[in-house]
Design a protein around this motif. Structure first.
Motif, short mmCIF file in Angstrom:
data_model
loop_
_atom_site.label_atom_id
_atom_site.label_comp_id
_atom_site.label_asym_id
_atom_site.label_seq_id
_atom_site.Cartn_x
_atom_site.Cartn_y
_atom_site.Cartn_z
N LEU A 1 -10.38 1.08 -0.82
CA LEU A 1 -9.08 1.61 -1.48
C LEU A 1 -9.15 2.26 -2.41
O LEU A 1 -9.95 1.71 -3.55
CB LEU A 1 -8.27 0.05 -1.50
N GLU B 1 0.87 -1.04 0.10
CA GLU B 1 0.06 -0.14 0.05
C GLU B 1 0.80 1.29 0.08
O GLU B 1 1.99 1.28 0.57
CB GLU B 1 -0.88 -0.02 1.36
N SER C 1 -1.84 3.02 -4.67
CA SER C 1 -2.88 3.21 -3.94
C SER C 1 -3.03 4.39 -2.78
O SER C 1 -1.91 4.98 -2.48
CB SER C 1 -2.98 1.98 -2.85
#
Length: 217
Positions: A65, A26, A106
């Motif tokens: 997300l 991430e 992300s």
């Protein structure tokens, strides 16, 4: 029969696309490089899956997300910079020929429940693809369906022709670079040979002068 042949050609062309998946952390940016001709439509579809510690597998979706997509041209100009959801489609049209950098990152934060987990990103990039809406095709009669598919096929032929012209330009540029490199190598070899001959002559003369000064000859 004609309609089936056109459909086969369409499916054959559509199969030439970049489809892959890769793993990412991430907030970790991952980029790919696509060599794209000018004035070409590029469509990308992606889907993000997150790793589930309990199931020890990737889940089908990643709610909460987002994915930040950035496209940079060969001249380092940002062509696209937009935030999408965990699954989406982005598109852009190139105006320069060359290597375009497509990056995905992300936008999760530490407040997200699964922050820090591993992600799997499925990415499908189609260059020069104009999608054929099957629902529209089915709504038309057989004659119009063939015409519609033919028009779509002609668009793909134009794109293939554009790709070939671009490849010829790249080949010509590469050929000129190779010829210049070979020419430089040839001249460097000649210079090295002249330097070695000069050093050899200088050494012989120095030895001859040394022997004469010592009255050895």
């Amino acid at each position: 029969m004609k309609s089936q042949l056109i459909g086969f050609l369409m499916n054959f062309w559509i199969s030439f696309s970049l489809a892959l998946y890769f793993h990412s952390g991430e907030r970790e940016e991952k980029c790919i490089i696509e060599d794209i001709p000018s004035d070409t439509l590029v469509v990308g579809n992606y889907k993000v899956q997150r790793w589930d510690i309990h199931k020890q597998d990737f889940l089908e979706s990643a709610p909460g997300l987002g994915m930040f997509v950035t496209v940079t041209t060969p001249s380092a100009e940002v062509l696209l910079s937009k935030l999408y959801g965990p699954q989406g489609t982005f598109s852009f049209t190139s105006y320069l020929s060359g290597e375009h950098i497509i990056c995905l990152e992300s936008n999760s934060t530490r407040f997200v429940a699964f922050a820090g987990s591993k992600l799997r990103i499925h990415l499908d990039i189609r260059v020069g693809e104009h999608f054929l809406d099957e629902s529209v095709v089915q709504a038309k009669d057989k004659v119009n369906e063939v015409n519609f598919r033919l028009e779509h096929l002609i668009e793909q032929i134009h794109h293939i022709s554009k790709e070939q012209n671009y490849e010829r330009e790249r080949e010509e540029k590469f050929r000129k670079t190779s010829e210049e490199t070979n020419s430089n190598i040839l001249w460097w070899a000649i210079v090295q040979t002249l330097i070695l001959i000069s050093i050899g002559i200088w050494q012989i003369k120095s030895l001859r002068d040394f022997f004469i000064s010592k009255k050895l000859v």
